[in-house]
Scaffold this active site. Structure first.
Site, PDB file in Angstrom:
ATOM      1  N   ASN A  29      42.104  81.612  30.482  1.00  0.00           N
ATOM      2  CA  ASN A  29      42.033  81.994  31.897  1.00  0.00           C
ATOM      3  C   ASN A  29      42.497  80.806  32.754  1.00  0.00           C
ATOM      4  O   ASN A  29      41.786  80.331  33.633  1.00  0.00           O
ATOM      5  CB  ASN A  29      40.616  82.450  32.269  1.00  0.00           C
ATOM      6  N   LEU A  30      43.690  80.373  32.449  1.00  0.00           N
ATOM      7  CA  LEU A  30      44.166  79.081  32.942  1.00  0.00           C
ATOM      8  C   LEU A  30      44.537  79.125  34.424  1.00  0.00           C
ATOM      9  O   LEU A  30      45.068  80.109  34.919  1.00  0.00           O
ATOM     10  CB  LEU A  30      45.390  78.647  32.124  1.00  0.00           C
ATOM     11  N   GLY A  33      44.416  73.708  37.537  1.00  0.00           N
ATOM     12  CA  GLY A  33      43.681  72.560  36.988  1.00  0.00           C
ATOM     13  C   GLY A  33      44.017  72.342  35.518  1.00  0.00           C
ATOM     14  O   GLY A  33      44.312  71.207  35.091  1.00  0.00           O
ATOM     15  N   HIS A  34      44.001  73.424  34.730  1.00  0.00           N
ATOM     16  CA  HIS A  34      44.359  73.295  33.309  1.00  0.00           C
ATOM     17  C   HIS A  34      45.810  72.842  33.160  1.00  0.00           C
ATOM     18  O   HIS A  34      46.142  72.003  32.324  1.00  0.00           O
ATOM     19  CB  HIS A  34      44.230  74.636  32.583  1.00  0.00           C
ATOM     20  N   GLN A 146      38.117  65.925  34.507  1.00  0.00           N
ATOM     21  CA  GLN A 146      37.001  65.168  35.062  1.00  0.00           C
ATOM     22  C   GLN A 146      36.042  66.071  35.844  1.00  0.00           C
ATOM     23  O   GLN A 146      34.950  65.645  36.187  1.00  0.00           O
ATOM     24  CB  GLN A 146      37.550  64.089  35.989  1.00  0.00           C
ATOM     25  N   LEU A 182      38.987  73.536  41.447  1.00  0.00           N
ATOM     26  CA  LEU A 182      39.467  74.739  40.754  1.00  0.00           C
ATOM     27  C   LEU A 182      38.624  74.973  39.500  1.00  0.00           C
ATOM     28  O   LEU A 182      38.290  74.044  38.784  1.00  0.00           O
ATOM     29  CB  LEU A 182      40.940  74.586  40.375  1.00  0.00           C
TER      30      LEU A 182
END
Ligand code: PAF
Length: 278
Positions: A29-30, A33-34, A146, A182
């Site tokens: 479910n990218l 951020g990914h 992070q 996100l």
């Protein structure tokens, strides 16, 4: 980009690929951020591997394991555009062909705090699957966001304690225009909750500012930050100022070590987490 579902095929494909081998573990479910983590991996050169696996072991029975969005095809399109080389997307039967009775038990001094206090067993589930993904992929580097600050620290310690030859790389948190971090879980927010959601990062910023301006009664700062969010319709689990190295509360006297404000709170049915180093 190759999409691989089985461990032997993954090992075979990886054997022909150049080093460094950089893994970005995800639950799919990218979002942007990914993809920023994948681009960071890409920048290290060699081979970029993203894993997609919704890990049952890190969900509590009442949590959203069954409804967690599974969007493999769309994820692969995004990974292809971000320059990923290999997607490892095992089924549950592939990664857990028998009950996973051997588990990685992280140090409770780190893993039972904060997220671990509200989601007991969460980091055991995370460490177990990450250890297993590391065994499958054998990366030289692995990138973790992070935004999951405590997870990053738990994984760093796991790698150190087991002398795993893997460099853990931290990826900066991506934020929406209003400052909301996100997260795949942001899609659970209805429009009103989405509008209010930035209040979590604002509360962390305000905690940090008060400490930077000399406030040292951390307990009362945290209590009033939680009460304020409560008045705005949130149910906070924690809002707290911690030492970055141990995630323990800092001493109120003497020179302050590097700090991080961390928070987790529910709004409109979604549980959001965020943090701010200062
Ligand atoms: O951060 C996540 O998405 C997950 O906790 C991880 C590291 C992929 C393990 O399932």
């Amino acid at each position: 980009m190759q999409v691989i579902h089985h461990i032997p095929a993954l090992r075979q494909a990886l054997a022909a690929q150049p080093q460094p081998r950089v893994l970005v573990p995800t639950m799919g479910n990218l979002h942007e951020g990914h993809l920023s983590l994948v681009r960071q991996a890409r920048a290290l050169g060699g081979t970029t591997v993203a894993s997609i696996f919704v890990n049952r072991l890190q969900f509590l029975p009442h949590e959203d394991f069954d409804t967690y969005p599974r969007t493999l095809e769309a994820d692969c399109d995004k990974l292809r555009s971000a320059g990923c080389d290999i997607v490892f997307a095992p089924s549950e039967a592939e990664l857990y062909p028998e009950p996973q009775t051997y588990r990685v038990q992280p140090d409770p001094a780190l893993a039972d705090l904060l997220e671990g206090a509200f989601r007991p067993g969460f980091f055991t589930g995370v460490c177990t699957v990450v250890m297993k993904l590391f065994q499958c992929v054998q990366p030289s580097h692995a990138v973790f966001g992070q935004k999951d600050y405590q997870q990053l620290e738990v994984i760093r310690r796991m790698v150190r304690q087991f002398a795993m030859p893997i460099e853990i790389v931290a990826g900066a948190t991506c934020r929406a225009g209003d400052g909301l971090a996100l997260s795949s879980r942001n899609q659970y927010l209805d429009p009103a909750a989405r509008q209010a959601a930035v209040q979590l990062s604002q509360a962390l910023r305000s905690l940090a500012t008060q400490v930077q301006q000399g406030a040292r009664d951390f307990r009362s700062l945290e209590e009033s930050a939680m009460a304020q969010l409560g008045r705005e319709g949130w149910e906070p689990d924690y809002l707290t100022v911690r030492r970055r190295d141990t995630l323990l509360p800092p001493a109120a006297d003497g020179l302050l070590p590097p700090l991080v404000a961390l928070g987790a709170a529910r709004i409109g049915g979604a549980r959001l987490i965020d943090n701010l180093e200062f």
